[in-house]
Design a protein around this motif. Structure first.
Motif, PDB file in Angstrom:
ATOM      1  N   GLN A  14      17.279 -24.133 -26.016  1.00 16.44           N
ATOM      2  CA  GLN A  14      18.261 -23.836 -27.060  1.00 16.44           C
ATOM      3  C   GLN A  14      18.970 -22.544 -26.665  1.00 16.44           C
ATOM      4  N   CYS A  18      24.728 -19.469 -28.884  1.00 13.11           N
ATOM      5  CA  CYS A  18      25.447 -20.381 -29.793  1.00 13.11           C
ATOM      6  C   CYS A  18      24.525 -21.414 -30.455  1.00 13.11           C
ATOM      7  N   LYS A  19      23.215 -21.368 -30.070  1.00 11.79           N
ATOM      8  CA  LYS A  19      22.193 -22.270 -30.635  1.00 11.79           C
ATOM      9  C   LYS A  19      22.361 -23.750 -30.256  1.00 11.79           C
ATOM     10  N   SER A  21      21.707 -27.032 -28.239  1.00 11.12           N
ATOM     11  CA  SER A  21      20.551 -27.513 -27.468  1.00 11.12           C
ATOM     12  C   SER A  21      21.029 -28.290 -26.242  1.00 11.12           C
ATOM     13  N   THR A  73      14.764 -12.796 -26.843  1.00  9.37           N
ATOM     14  CA  THR A  73      15.457 -13.901 -27.525  1.00  9.37           C
ATOM     15  C   THR A  73      16.480 -13.427 -28.559  1.00  9.37           C
TER      16      THR A  73
END
Length: 236
Positions: A14, A18-19, A21, A73
């Protein structure tokens, strides 16, 4: 019928920015055969294709944010805006998730280093990206580029040492001092290299890495020999 296991597999990732996947190619460790290591810890693999260095960086196909497992992260909101302006806005969607050539891999490391600098990752992390880029240039015999990235890595490693930024990472002080010395030696910066090697040898009683202390002594002997030879040639 069982399907034969391939060296490559897809890993789900992920994007930290921008998240989104996506999946990226990795190599199964059982297929990785290491023949040895060079004096700056560069691994020498039996196969050019099955080289995990090529797959170290994950590149988001959607926004271009690139990172390795060493990255933290969390991204500070203001730096997220910076990443959007400097990376995502100029990003042409492309997919590095397949099998990579050395040239592809070099591009991913450069992207990750740029992202790491914007994200304000630790110096030790940026240095590692530069050093691995230098190793890939070494494989392709591009000496000028290899030297350029060794120089960039050296600056970051020295900064990391002076600011204790490596503390709490997998990099020990002994290994860091040795690595700085070795990279300086590879740039013919002999006096500076000796300064860092002597730190390793001075602190050897505190080290839990006798192998690296031994490597430092070896480099020290080599440098002393070549210095003697140079002196004799100079006098001859």
């Amino acid at each position: 019928m069982m399907t034969a296991l391939t060296p490559f597999y897809d890993k789900k990732v992920q994007c930290l920015a921008c998240k989104h996947s996506y999946s990226t190619t990795k190599i199964r460790s059982r297929f990785v055969k290491v023949k040895g290591h060079e004096s700056d810890f560069c691994p020498v693999y039996e196969s050019d294709e099955l080289n995990p260095l090529l797959y170290n960086v994950s590149v988001c196909p959607q926004c271009g944010f690139s990172h390795t497992d060493e990255f933290t992260t969390y991204i500070v909101p203001v730096l997220k805006t910076d990443l959007e302006q400097k990376i995502s806005r100029h990003w042409q969607p492309q997919d590095y998730g397949r099998e990579r050539s050395i040239d592809d891999a070099i591009k991913t490391y450069k992207l990750a280093a740029y992202c790491g600098l914007i994200k304000k990752e630790k110096k030790i992390t940026i240095a590692g990206l530069y050093l691995r880029t230098a190793w890939l240039f070494r494989i392709t015999n591009k000496e000028q580029q290899e030297r350029r990235f060794i120089n960039l890595a050296t600056h970051e490693y020295i900064d990391s040492y002076l600011n204790d930024d490596f503390k709490g990472t997998a990099m020990s002080e002994t290994k860091l001092l040795y690595l700085i010395a070795e990279l300086l030696r590879r740039q013919e910066k002999v006096e500076e290299a000796v300064k860092y090697l002597s730190k390793v040898i001075e602190k050897q009683h505190l080290s839990t890495e006798p192998k690296i202390v031994e490597m430092a002594k070896e480099r020290w002997r080599e440098m002393r020999e070549s210095f003697k030879d140079q002196k004799q040639n100079h006098l001859a």
